[in-house]
Write a protein that holds these residues in place. Sequence first.
Motif, PDB file in Angstrom:
ATOM      1  N   GLU A  84      53.824  49.320  51.007  1.00 18.53           N
ATOM      2  CA  GLU A  84      54.414  48.212  50.388  1.00 18.53           C
ATOM      3  C   GLU A  84      55.487  48.378  49.283  1.00 18.53           C
ATOM      4  O   GLU A  84      56.606  47.988  48.884  1.00 18.53           O
TER       5      GLU A  84
ATOM      6  N   GLY B 108      58.768  49.471  50.257  1.00 22.72           N
ATOM      7  CA  GLY B 108      59.547  48.280  50.831  1.00 22.72           C
ATOM      8  C   GLY B 108      59.380  48.196  52.335  1.00 22.72           C
ATOM      9  O   GLY B 108      60.354  47.539  52.976  1.00 22.72           O
TER      10      GLY B 108
ATOM     11  N   THR C  91      55.123  44.113  53.658  1.00 18.81           N
ATOM     12  CA  THR C  91      54.809  43.002  52.722  1.00 18.81           C
ATOM     13  C   THR C  91      53.632  42.111  53.245  1.00 18.81           C
ATOM     14  O   THR C  91      53.087  42.383  54.182  1.00 18.81           O
TER      15      THR C  91
ATOM     16  N   TYR D  24      49.542  41.529  56.678  1.00 17.46           N
ATOM     17  CA  TYR D  24      50.723  42.395  56.457  1.00 17.46           C
ATOM     18  C   TYR D  24      51.558  42.109  57.388  1.00 17.46           C
ATOM     19  O   TYR D  24      51.093  42.145  58.530  1.00 17.46           O
TER      20      TYR D  24
ATOM     21  N   VAL E 231      58.626  44.468  56.726  1.00 20.70           N
ATOM     22  CA  VAL E 231      59.484  43.714  55.930  1.00 20.70           C
ATOM     23  C   VAL E 231      61.019  43.577  56.655  1.00 20.70           C
ATOM     24  O   VAL E 231      61.667  42.602  56.291  1.00 20.70           O
ATOM     25  N   SER E 232      60.992  44.325  57.767  1.00 16.27           N
ATOM     26  CA  SER E 232      62.299  44.191  58.797  1.00 16.27           C
ATOM     27  C   SER E 232      62.342  42.842  59.256  1.00 16.27           C
ATOM     28  O   SER E 232      63.408  42.484  59.792  1.00 16.27           O
TER      29      SER E 232
ATOM     30  N   GLN F 116      62.792  36.994  56.204  1.00 15.75           N
ATOM     31  CA  GLN F 116      61.928  36.323  55.179  1.00 15.75           C
ATOM     32  C   GLN F 116      61.497  34.807  56.085  1.00 15.75           C
ATOM     33  O   GLN F 116      62.209  34.304  56.604  1.00 15.75           O
TER      34      GLN F 116
ATOM     35  N   GLY G 241      58.521  34.432  51.488  1.00 13.41           N
ATOM     36  CA  GLY G 241      57.964  35.309  52.098  1.00 13.41           C
ATOM     37  C   GLY G 241      56.349  35.445  51.853  1.00 13.41           C
ATOM     38  O   GLY G 241      55.625  36.044  52.661  1.00 13.41           O
TER      39      GLY G 241
END
Length: 138
Positions: free
Chosen positions: A64, A67, A70, A81, A84-85, A88, A126
């Motif tokens: 996290e 990056g 998230t 979890y 991140v790809s 959002q 998000g």
Amino acid sequence: MVSETSLPEILRARGLRLTAQRQLVLEAVHELGHATPEQLHAAVREVAAGVNITTIYRTLELLEDLGLVTHTHLSHGSPTYHPVSEDQHAHMVCRQCGAVSEVEPELLAPLAEELRRQRGFEVDIGHLALFGTCGECG
């Protein structure tokens, strides 16, 4: 979009090394989509039985910070979890069956804009979860 293959470069740039556990946890997050640390632990243990839950939590924290993943809170329990790809999005959680579905940020944009305008509050879509009853249970 940050791919799994870029993990070694990201770690090296931070002076860290790639470990099998880090790679396995990131792969499990991508494979499962939305998963709790406990679910990720179970998936990783199928491949590497010696990985403990503490390693999962520490690795998720690192990923996290880098990056790559998230989290959001979809229940009173552990955070969930996801990579991140992904675009959002907010989450809808059914209180009856536990189903989780995604909400496009455009649907919530008017509310987010109104909160920003009226109260100076910036919504992190998000991390947003809406609880209710899904169409199947309703």
